[in-house]
Scaffold this active site. Structure first.
Site, PDB file in Angstrom:
ATOM      1  CG  HIS A  43      -1.940   1.036   1.253  1.00 38.89           C
ATOM      2  ND1 HIS A  43      -3.128   0.908   1.927  1.00 38.89           N
ATOM      3  CD2 HIS A  43      -1.995   2.259   0.672  1.00 38.89           C
ATOM      4  CE1 HIS A  43      -3.864   1.998   1.763  1.00 38.89           C
ATOM      5  NE2 HIS A  43      -3.184   2.836   1.010  1.00 38.89           N
ATOM      6  CD  GLU A  70      -4.276  -2.749   0.767  1.00 31.08           C
ATOM      7  OE1 GLU A  70      -4.833  -3.784   1.150  1.00 31.08           O
ATOM      8  OE2 GLU A  70      -3.714  -1.950   1.533  1.00 31.08           O
ATOM      9  CG  HIS A 190      -7.540  -1.730   8.472  1.00 31.15           C
ATOM     10  ND1 HIS A 190      -7.121  -1.359   9.720  1.00 31.15           N
ATOM     11  CD2 HIS A 190      -6.970  -0.853   7.602  1.00 31.15           C
ATOM     12  CE1 HIS A 190      -6.359  -0.289   9.610  1.00 31.15           C
ATOM     13  NE2 HIS A 190      -6.220   0.032   8.354  1.00 31.15           N
TER      14      HIS A 190
END
Ligand code: PXP
Length: 237
Positions: A43, A70, A190
């Protein structure tokens, strides 16, 4: 079985704290794959404070499983991913200075923009996923963007799980069922960890992939990466 994509941002963060290339993100990716990870996630944030755009390019060259990238779809991000062509791009609505992702998309407000972005990614052969809260009123417009999958934002689940697992997971069961009924694949991530993962993976229908970074890399400090990945994979069986 649900796929485990290992997020290597924390490896990049430790590397960046000293300059140089230790620990090496590519070595960590090769190791994670050899220990059974089904994919690798990065990410890169706009300030590249942990994973960098160069890491994304380098990883794509060596990856044997799947690369999931991401990020917020800025023009810079889009140019990089359309050039590198990871297997999957997960679109996240986080502002540039966010410590970590902290909300799903409002697919009504940002539907037109997401539709354009999804079409551009798909024109490059990239599978798309969009990060979503469990608010069911946003799911029809999520499907209208043309995305292949959604990623359920699991922070609220992780927070409530120790107190009430059933209450924590119910909105995710409903959201996954709704997504599936609309023809969307379901990912999640997450704050998932070795304590809350098994229950989530058992209870939530149609789950295809989880991406896990912070807890997995932290636990690997004590257990080692091989044992930790095996532990997480065992929760997904
Ligand atoms: N999914 C998204 C969209 C994220 O931003 C992150 C954190 O980078 C994760 C999943 C993984 O979260 P965690 O590091 O808490 O496992």
């Amino acid at each position: 079985m649900v796929s485990l994509s290992v997020n290597l941002n924390k490896i990049a963060l430790i590397r960046n704290s000293r300059g140089g290339n230790t620990p090496d993100v590519l070595t960590a990716a090769r190791a994670a794959e050899s220990f059974g990870a089904n994919g690798i996630t990065l990410h890169p944030r706009p300030d590249q404070r942990h994973a960098t755009y160069k890491d994304v390019e380098n990883l794509k060259q060596i990856i044997k499983t799947e690369l999931n990238v991401e990020g917020y779809p800025s023009r810079e991000f889009m140019d990089i991913v359309c050039n590198v062509k990871p297997h999957q791009v997960t679109l996240v609505p986080d502002p540039p200075d966010a410590l970590t992702s902290n909300a799903g998309w409002n697919t009504i407000e940002h539907g037109a923009m997401l539709t354009e972005i999804v079409a551009e990614l798909k024109s490059h052969g990239i599978r798309t996923s969009i990060f979503m809260d469990t608010d069911l009123s946003l799911y029809e417009s999520a499907a209208s963007t043309g995305t292949d999958r959604i990623e359920l934002y699991t922070e609220a689940y992780a927070r409530l799980y120790p107190e009430s697992p059933e209450k924590a997971v119910q909105p995710y069961k409903d959201a996954a069922a709704r997504a599936h009924a609309l023809g969307l694949g379901v990912n999640a991530g997450h704050d998932l960890n070795s304590l809350n993962l098994r229950y989530f993976a058992t209870e939530v229908p149609y789950l295809m992939e989880v991406s896990i970074g912070h807890a997995l890399v932290s636990e690997a400090l004590y257990l080692g990466l091989e044992k930790t990945i095996h532990l997480y994979l065992a929760q997904l069986k």
